[in-house]
Design a protein around this motif. Structure first.
Motif, PDB file in Angstrom:
ATOM      1  N   PHE A  44       0.829  -1.206   0.000  1.00 23.45           N
ATOM      2  CA  PHE A  44       0.000   0.000   0.000  1.00 23.45           C
ATOM      3  C   PHE A  44       0.869   1.263   0.000  1.00 23.45           C
ATOM      4  CE2 PHE A  44      -1.883   3.260   2.851  1.00 23.45           C
ATOM      5  CZ  PHE A  44      -2.928   3.675   2.045  1.00 23.45           C
ATOM      6  N   THR A  45       1.897   1.299   0.838  1.00 21.58           N
ATOM      7  CA  THR A  45       2.724   2.503   0.947  1.00 21.58           C
ATOM      8  C   THR A  45       3.686   2.665  -0.226  1.00 21.58           C
ATOM      9  OG1 THR A  45       4.433   1.346   2.226  1.00 21.58           O
ATOM     10  CG2 THR A  45       2.652   2.415   3.468  1.00 21.58           C
ATOM     11  N   GLY A  46       3.944   1.572  -0.939  1.00 17.36           N
ATOM     12  CA  GLY A  46       4.913   1.601  -2.027  1.00 17.36           C
ATOM     13  C   GLY A  46       6.311   1.231  -1.606  1.00 17.36           C
ATOM     14  N   GLU A  47       6.498   0.836  -0.338  1.00 18.84           N
ATOM     15  CA  GLU A  47       7.832   0.505   0.179  1.00 18.84           C
ATOM     16  C   GLU A  47       8.255  -0.924  -0.135  1.00 18.84           C
ATOM     17  OE1 GLU A  47       8.133   3.260   4.157  1.00 18.84           O
ATOM     18  OE2 GLU A  47       6.738   1.569   4.191  1.00 18.84           O
ATOM     19  N   MET A  48       7.337  -1.767  -0.586  1.00 16.36           N
ATOM     20  CA  MET A  48       7.648  -3.165  -0.847  1.00 16.36           C
ATOM     21  C   MET A  48       8.680  -3.281  -1.968  1.00 16.36           C
ATOM     22  SD  MET A  48       7.080  -6.302  -0.122  1.00 16.36           S
ATOM     23  CE  MET A  48       7.065  -7.965  -0.771  1.00 16.36           C
ATOM     24  N   SER A  49       9.738  -4.048  -1.722  1.00 19.93           N
ATOM     25  CA  SER A  49      10.827  -4.153  -2.702  1.00 19.93           C
ATOM     26  C   SER A  49      10.361  -4.746  -4.020  1.00 19.93           C
ATOM     27  CB  SER A  49      11.967  -5.003  -2.127  1.00 19.93           C
ATOM     28  OG  SER A  49      11.529  -6.326  -1.852  1.00 19.93           O
ATOM     29  N   TYR A  50       9.348  -5.610  -3.981  1.00 15.45           N
ATOM     30  CA  TYR A  50       8.835  -6.218  -5.216  1.00 15.45           C
ATOM     31  C   TYR A  50       8.365  -5.173  -6.223  1.00 15.45           C
ATOM     32  CZ  TYR A  50       8.585 -10.936  -3.097  1.00 15.45           C
ATOM     33  OH  TYR A  50       8.858 -12.142  -2.520  1.00 15.45           O
ATOM     34  N   LEU A  51       7.900  -4.023  -5.721  1.00 18.66           N
ATOM     35  CA  LEU A  51       7.437  -2.963  -6.615  1.00 18.66           C
ATOM     36  C   LEU A  51       8.592  -2.347  -7.389  1.00 18.66           C
ATOM     37  CD1 LEU A  51       4.925  -1.314  -4.131  1.00 18.66           C
ATOM     38  CD2 LEU A  51       4.299  -2.471  -6.260  1.00 18.66           C
ATOM     39  N   ARG A  52       9.801  -2.439  -6.834  1.00 18.24           N
ATOM     40  CA  ARG A  52      10.983  -1.905  -7.526  1.00 18.24           C
ATOM     41  C   ARG A  52      11.611  -2.938  -8.459  1.00 18.24           C
ATOM     42  NH1 ARG A  52      11.357   0.040  -2.337  1.00 18.24           N
ATOM     43  NH2 ARG A  52      12.916  -1.492  -1.666  1.00 18.24           N
ATOM     44  N   THR A  53      11.463  -4.213  -8.117  1.00 15.55           N
ATOM     45  CA  THR A  53      12.077  -5.261  -8.943  1.00 15.55           C
ATOM     46  C   THR A  53      11.166  -5.745 -10.055  1.00 15.55           C
ATOM     47  OG1 THR A  53      11.297  -7.014  -7.460  1.00 15.55           O
ATOM     48  CG2 THR A  53      13.464  -6.044  -6.989  1.00 15.55           C
ATOM     49  N   GLY A  54       9.904  -5.336 -10.040  1.00 18.90           N
ATOM     50  CA  GLY A  54       8.974  -5.749 -11.083  1.00 18.90           C
ATOM     51  C   GLY A  54       8.197  -7.007 -10.772  1.00 18.90           C
ATOM     52  N   ARG A  55       8.369  -7.570  -9.585  1.00 20.05           N
ATOM     53  CA  ARG A  55       7.587  -8.756  -9.211  1.00 20.05           C
ATOM     54  C   ARG A  55       6.145  -8.387  -8.864  1.00 20.05           C
ATOM     55  NH1 ARG A  55      10.465 -12.998  -5.262  1.00 20.05           N
ATOM     56  NH2 ARG A  55       8.416 -13.942  -5.604  1.00 20.05           N
ATOM     57  N   SER A  56       5.940  -7.146  -8.455  1.00 21.84           N
ATOM     58  CA  SER A  56       4.591  -6.645  -8.154  1.00 21.84           C
ATOM     59  C   SER A  56       4.410  -5.315  -8.861  1.00 21.84           C
ATOM     60  CB  SER A  56       4.403  -6.453  -6.649  1.00 21.84           C
ATOM     61  OG  SER A  56       4.637  -7.640  -5.933  1.00 21.84           O
ATOM     62  N   TRP A  57       3.159  -4.976  -9.136  1.00 20.97           N
ATOM     63  CA  TRP A  57       2.874  -3.716  -9.819  1.00 20.97           C
ATOM     64  C   TRP A  57       1.432  -3.300  -9.541  1.00 20.97           C
ATOM     65  CZ3 TRP A  57       3.981  -8.356 -12.324  1.00 20.97           C
ATOM     66  CH2 TRP A  57       2.882  -9.016 -12.903  1.00 20.97           C
ATOM     67  N   TYR A  58       1.179  -2.005  -9.734  1.00 21.59           N
ATOM     68  CA  TYR A  58      -0.174  -1.455  -9.619  1.00 21.59           C
ATOM     69  C   TYR A  58      -0.864  -1.485 -10.978  1.00 21.59           C
ATOM     70  CZ  TYR A  58       1.736   0.545  -5.264  1.00 21.59           C
ATOM     71  OH  TYR A  58       2.329   0.731  -4.036  1.00 21.59           O
ATOM     72  N   PRO A  59      -2.201  -1.632 -10.993  1.00 20.04           N
ATOM     73  CA  PRO A  59      -3.071  -1.886  -9.847  1.00 20.04           C
ATOM     74  C   PRO A  59      -2.861  -3.293  -9.291  1.00 20.04           C
ATOM     75  CG  PRO A  59      -4.317  -2.046 -11.887  1.00 20.04           C
ATOM     76  CD  PRO A  59      -2.955  -1.557 -12.269  1.00 20.04           C
ATOM     77  N   LEU A  60      -3.098  -3.425  -7.993  1.00 22.03           N
ATOM     78  CA  LEU A  60      -2.818  -4.667  -7.295  1.00 22.03           C
ATOM     79  C   LEU A  60      -3.946  -4.954  -6.318  1.00 22.03           C
ATOM     80  CD1 LEU A  60       0.617  -5.691  -5.874  1.00 22.03           C
ATOM     81  CD2 LEU A  60      -1.399  -5.857  -4.401  1.00 22.03           C
ATOM     82  N   ARG A  61      -4.348  -6.216  -6.252  1.00 18.48           N
ATOM     83  CA  ARG A  61      -5.388  -6.631  -5.306  1.00 18.48           C
ATOM     84  C   ARG A  61      -4.742  -7.492  -4.221  1.00 18.48           C
ATOM     85  NH1 ARG A  61      -9.584  -9.379  -9.045  1.00 18.48           N
ATOM     86  NH2 ARG A  61     -10.125 -10.344  -7.056  1.00 18.48           N
ATOM     87  N   PRO A  62      -4.591  -6.955  -3.005  1.00 19.07           N
ATOM     88  CA  PRO A  62      -3.855  -7.656  -1.953  1.00 19.07           C
ATOM     89  C   PRO A  62      -4.729  -8.646  -1.178  1.00 19.07           C
ATOM     90  CG  PRO A  62      -4.504  -5.516  -1.176  1.00 19.07           C
ATOM     91  CD  PRO A  62      -4.995  -5.611  -2.597  1.00 19.07           C
ATOM     92  N   GLY A  63      -4.084  -9.299  -0.208  1.00 16.02           N
ATOM     93  CA  GLY A  63      -4.767 -10.228   0.692  1.00 16.02           C
ATOM     94  C   GLY A  63      -4.289 -11.654   0.510  1.00 16.02           C
ATOM     95  N   HIS A  64      -3.476 -12.156   1.445  1.00 19.10           N
ATOM     96  CA  HIS A  64      -2.948 -13.519   1.320  1.00 19.10           C
ATOM     97  C   HIS A  64      -3.141 -14.352   2.585  1.00 19.10           C
ATOM     98  CE1 HIS A  64       0.325 -11.054   2.954  1.00 19.10           C
ATOM     99  NE2 HIS A  64       0.736 -12.148   3.566  1.00 19.10           N
ATOM    100  N   GLU A  65      -3.771 -13.795   3.618  1.00 22.55           N
ATOM    101  CA  GLU A  65      -4.107 -14.552   4.829  1.00 22.55           C
ATOM    102  C   GLU A  65      -5.632 -14.671   4.859  1.00 22.55           C
ATOM    103  OE1 GLU A  65      -2.539 -12.439   8.172  1.00 22.55           O
ATOM    104  OE2 GLU A  65      -0.489 -12.389   7.409  1.00 22.55           O
ATOM    105  N   TRP A  66      -6.180 -15.823   4.502  1.00 20.59           N
ATOM    106  CA  TRP A  66      -7.609 -15.863   4.260  1.00 20.59           C
ATOM    107  C   TRP A  66      -8.213 -17.238   4.546  1.00 20.59           C
ATOM    108  CZ3 TRP A  66      -9.196 -19.501   0.713  1.00 20.59           C
ATOM    109  CH2 TRP A  66      -8.201 -20.015  -0.117  1.00 20.59           C
ATOM    110  N   CYS A  67      -9.534 -17.256   4.624  1.00 21.38           N
ATOM    111  CA  CYS A  67     -10.291 -18.505   4.625  1.00 21.38           C
ATOM    112  C   CYS A  67     -11.660 -18.220   4.018  1.00 21.38           C
ATOM    113  CB  CYS A  67     -10.428 -19.099   6.025  1.00 21.38           C
ATOM    114  SG  CYS A  67     -11.419 -18.105   7.160  1.00 21.38           S
TER     115      CYS A  67
END
Length: 337
Positions: A44-67
């Protein structure tokens, strides 16, 4: 359906989007509960390193802890999954490389992470598409609160197991956030003498409420022999402290990730004959975490401070705690609200 979408650094909104369709080999899950974690905040803040390496990009739908509950199955998926309560592995490997075939799919070179990387949509939505191979069925004794704590629980269980400690040996956990407390809970069930170190007495209150009487700050930490030390913090100076504190020829476990590079002197690592272990992802710990939650040997419900609706998620990501939140470090989202 409604889904939370990150459109840029510091920008999140609930959008109406097309619901997922169960592709071959996949299911669609009606999401019951989602946990918000530090990775989501960094995306959300843009601090995630993946956003700089190209592994993640916007727009993005988060959420990985779920049931949630399986509501549709795709071609080739056993229909018995329909109506079952499930959680799922965040880490989706290619399935055919040497790493995947050896059971190390969480470090596959083609890894996609649900709600994090490679454009794979996350669970902060009313529905989620997931490969059937990633599913884990949940027993009735695992309610939605515990179900959405399984991904961090799998991580924590792996960290506790990685210490290699035997009954009565002494463990120090650095950090009293969700992962630190979960790791302490799992380590205690294995018979270790568990100590925790937090930043201040306020941060240690929940640890003590969970029965960890040996809860310290850095200044009050006793000079004991630590058979293993787990760094579950995000402080860049604590990896080196873990190595300094651990007994020679024992283990340090690194599961926390600092926002800036941390350093340690590998000469100390070698001269102390210490084994250092890194933990990434809960894949190999999910089944064990489900079993521990199901038989109540680990009760993690008090780690969840509040559960809010999808519309409040942006505020949570921005660091605002709900006014009625309890002392726990974790906030949950119910996308049905």
């Amino acid at each position: 359906m409604r889904a939370l979408v990150l459109t840029g650094p510091g920008k999140a909104e609930v959008q109406e989007i097309e619901p997922p369709i169960a592709a071959p080999g996949e299911v669609v899950v009606d999401v019951e509960r989602v946990g918000v974690c530090g990775t989501d905040v960094e995306l959300f803040t843009g601090e995630m390193s993946y956003l700089r390496t190209g592994r993640s990009w916007y727009p993005l739908r988060p959420g990985h802890e779920w049931c949630g509950v399986v509501s549709a199955v795709g071609e080739g998926v056993n229909a018995s999954w329909l109506g079952r309560r499930v959680t799922g592995d965040t880490m989706l490997g290619c399935g055919h490389c040497d790493r995947c075939r050896a059971g190390r799919h969480h470090v596959c070179a083609e890894l996609a992470e649900i709600g994090i990387s490679s454009g794979r949509p996350g669970a902060l939505a009313e529905q989620l598409a997931v490969p059937a191979t990633a599913l884990h069925a949940l027993p009735d004794t695992v309610d939605p609160t515990l179900g959405a704590l399984l991904e961090p629980g799998g991580n924590a269980l792996r960290a506790a197991r990685a210490t290699g400690l035997e009954q009565g040996e002494r463990l120090l956990v650095l950090g009293t956030g969700t992962i630190g407390l979960l790791t302490a809970l799992f380590a205690r069930t294995g018979g270790a003498e568990v100590h925790l170190m937090g930043r201040d007495d306020d941060g240690l209150r929940l640890a003590r409420d969970l029965g960890f009487t040996d809860a310290w700050t850095r200044t009050s930490l006793p000079a004991l022999a630590w058979d293993a030390v787990i760094d579950a913090s995000n402080a860049p100076e604590l990896p080196a402290l873990a190595l300094e504190l651990v007994e020679p020829a024992r283990r340090v476990i690194y599961i926390g990730l600092a926002g800036t590079p941390s350093t340690l002197d590998t000469r100390d690592l070698a001269l102390k004959d210490v084994t250092a272990v890194g933990i990434l992802g809960g894949s190999a710990g999910l089944a064990g975490a489900i079993a521990a939650y199901a038989d109540a040997s680990v009760d993690a419900c008090s780690l969840v401070a509040a559960t809010v609706g999808l519309a409040q998620t942006a505020d949570v990501l921005a660091g605002h705690r709900p006014p009625d939140a309890g002392p726990g470090p974790k906030i949950h989202i119910d996308p049905r609200r």
